[in-house]
Design an enzyme around this catalytic site. Structure first.
Site, short mmCIF file in Angstrom:
data_model
loop_
_atom_site.label_atom_id
_atom_site.label_comp_id
_atom_site.label_asym_id
_atom_site.label_seq_id
_atom_site.Cartn_x
_atom_site.Cartn_y
_atom_site.Cartn_z
N TYR A 139 0.85 -1.19 0.00
CA TYR A 139 0.00 0.00 0.00
C TYR A 139 0.89 1.23 0.00
O TYR A 139 1.85 1.32 0.76
CB TYR A 139 -0.88 0.00 1.25
CG TYR A 139 -1.79 1.21 1.39
CD1 TYR A 139 -2.84 1.42 0.49
CD2 TYR A 139 -1.59 2.14 2.40
CE1 TYR A 139 -3.67 2.53 0.62
CE2 TYR A 139 -2.42 3.25 2.54
CZ TYR A 139 -3.46 3.44 1.64
OH TYR A 139 -4.28 4.53 1.77
N ASP A 231 9.19 2.81 -0.09
CA ASP A 231 8.13 3.47 0.67
C ASP A 231 8.30 3.05 2.13
O ASP A 231 7.87 1.96 2.53
CB ASP A 231 6.76 3.09 0.12
CG ASP A 231 5.63 3.77 0.91
OD1 ASP A 231 5.93 4.49 1.89
OD2 ASP A 231 4.46 3.56 0.54
N LYS A 259 4.35 8.60 9.30
CA LYS A 259 4.07 7.95 10.60
C LYS A 259 5.10 8.35 11.67
O LYS A 259 5.01 9.44 12.19
CB LYS A 259 3.92 6.44 10.38
CG LYS A 259 2.73 6.17 9.43
CD LYS A 259 2.27 4.74 9.32
CE LYS A 259 0.96 4.66 8.58
NZ LYS A 259 1.02 4.19 7.22
C1 PLP Z 1 0.34 4.62 5.88
C2 PLP Z 1 1.06 4.38 4.61
C3 PLP Z 1 0.95 5.24 3.50
C4 PLP Z 1 -0.04 6.36 3.45
O1 PLP Z 1 0.20 7.33 4.38
P1 PLP Z 1 -1.02 8.35 4.73
O2 PLP Z 1 -0.38 9.31 5.67
O3 PLP Z 1 -2.08 7.52 5.33
O4 PLP Z 1 -1.45 8.99 3.46
C5 PLP Z 1 1.77 5.02 2.43
N1 PLP Z 1 2.65 4.00 2.41
C6 PLP Z 1 2.77 3.14 3.44
C7 PLP Z 1 3.78 2.05 3.37
C8 PLP Z 1 1.97 3.29 4.57
O5 PLP Z 1 2.06 2.41 5.57
#
Ligand code: PLP
Length: 422
Positions: A139, A231, A259
């Site tokens: 994701y 990512d 995060k």
């Molecule tokens: C949480 C997440 C996102 C998206 O981040 P948001 O702040 O919710 O837009 C993208 N990539 C990864 C790997 C994630 O865990």
């Protein structure tokens, strides 16, 4: 009397601002948080829950951590947003550049979604190519190019996984299998601008990369002239002080962070090789901007968190040991209950899979017993433990778990497993 849930559902889709919060996958009443401290959330019904959602991993230090709260309070008193730069943004950028191997220059944004979308735009600009490769089950936020999944086979072009995403947008998104280098070889050619991957998959449970997978991606990208994007929105500063790229010794061209890097507030970052990042406006022609980018409150929370982590690198060892303890105890409990299962942990990031013996790929995850997970989840909740409300989500440890709440929670989880299996 109208319940808060009914009021929420009347004015918000599903009554929530992010779908997973509706608890659709596990059933039952989605809680409203009233307040939180340490490893516990108190709901508006007065239940005190040991929390393993941890704001989806953002809260590595725990809820309402005094250092973070005080930093945000101090920042708020001197202005919540300026529209010009602050010293704190420079300090945060310096800390990130010092810690994360691939990152020489950074740009702050407001969400992980923005970070990945911006990184892909930059990759396309830098290579003059259109296509991207992503992995099934990974994701990268909800920007259009990522809302694609494989059709019948792995080596197919993307098709939208949400209405509203034009076929033409995902036509340039190619899907490969996580931990399957051969599947990457099949879709990687000279039209590919970038391969984007979660270096530890965290959005289909927690699945570590198999030996050689990340290094193999690096080689394949170099061979095809494509950029490699890690990512690390979830793994950044979560699985180690130098993030997943430091832990596994593979350096991507671009990295996204979120995060933990914002300490539980709304900010994210993308960064990487200086020659690439200097293509961003105003140094270069690739446009990307943000009214609240580098927001003082988010920057203060991020700085307080990253400073604490830099001063306490031993926290990562403690989270690693705690993750191993969770694995031992839950695997033993599943064995005892006659439930097939496997627990992965990378630092304080956990994947607890019920109903399967082995998980390395998306196909393995597809075999999960979601009914069994639902029973386990509800049993845990009844015993005061809040798990991520889906079999497909990772769990997260916070520093505050380590002072006794983890042991308390594991006792409850063992009972919940025995009950779910019986
Ligand atoms: C949480 C997440 C996102 C998206 O981040 P948001 O702040 O919710 O837009 C993208 N990539 C990864 C790997 C994630 O865990």
């Amino acid at each position: 009397m109208t319940t808060w849930r009914a009021r929420a559902e009347a004015v918000m889709p599903g009554g929530v601002n992010s779908p997973v919060r509706a608890f659709s996958a596990v059933g039952g009443e989605p809680p409203f948080a009233a307040l939180a401290a340490g490893s516990r959330i108190t709901t508006t019904d007065g239940a005190e829950l040991i929390d393993f959602i941890a704001s989806w991993g953002a809260l590595i230090l725990g809820h309402a951590r005094p250092e973070v709260v005080e930093a945000v309070e101090r920042a708020a008193r001197t202005g919540t947003s300026f529209g010009v730069s602050t010293h704190a943004e420079v300090e945060l950028a310096e800390l990130i550049v010092a810690a994360v191997p691939s990152v020489e220059v950074v740009r702050m944004v407001n969400s992980g979604t923005e970070a990945t979308a911006s990184a892909v735009r930059l990759a396309r600009a830098a290579t003059g190519r259109r296509a991207i490769v992503k992995f099934e089950g990974c994701y990268h936020g909800h920007a259009d190019p990522f809302l694609a999944r494989a059709g019948s086979g792995m080596a197919t072009f993307g098709e939208p996984s949400s209405p509203g995403v034009p076929d033409s947008t995902v036509a340039d998104t190619r899907i490969a299998g996580f931990n399957d280098l051969a599947s990457v070889g099949k879709v990687l050619d000279y039209d590919v601008a970038a391969v984007i991957v979660e270096p530890v998959a965290g959005n289909m449970g927690c699945i570590p990369p198999v030996e050689g997978f990340l290094a193999g991606l690096r080689d394949l990208c170099d061979g095809a002239g494509a950029l490699l994007i890690f990512d690390e929105v979830m793994t950044g500063f979560r699985v180690g002080p130098a993030s997943a790229q430091g832990r596994y010794g593979v350096t991507p061209d671009l990295t996204t962070l979120g995060k933990v890097v914002a300490g539980g507030t709304a900010a994210a970052v993308y960064g990487g090789r200086a020659d690439l990042m200097r293509m961003i406006a105003p140094d270069g022609p690739v446009y990307q901007a943000g009214t609240l980018a580098g927001n003082p409150l988010a920057t203060a929370a991020g700085l307080a968190t990253l400073r604490y982590l830099a001063e306490h690198p031993e926290l990562y060892d403690r989270l690693e040991e705690a993750g191993a303890e969770v694995r031992r105890r839950l695997e033993t409990a599943m064995d005892g209950a006659g439930i097939p299962g496997v627990v992965h942990h990378v630092g304080g990031m956990l994947g607890v899979f019920l109903g399967v013996d082995r998980v390395a790929t998306w196909d393995d995850v597809a075999g999960l017993d979601t009914g069994l997970f639902g029973r386990f989840f509800r049993g845990a909740l009844a015993r005061g433990v809040l798990l991520p409300p889906s079999a497909y989500e990772a769990w997260f440890l916070m520093e505050d778990h380590l002072d006794g709440d983890l042991a308390t929670a594991l006792d409850a989880l063992e009972e919940a497993i025995a009950e779910a299996g019986g």
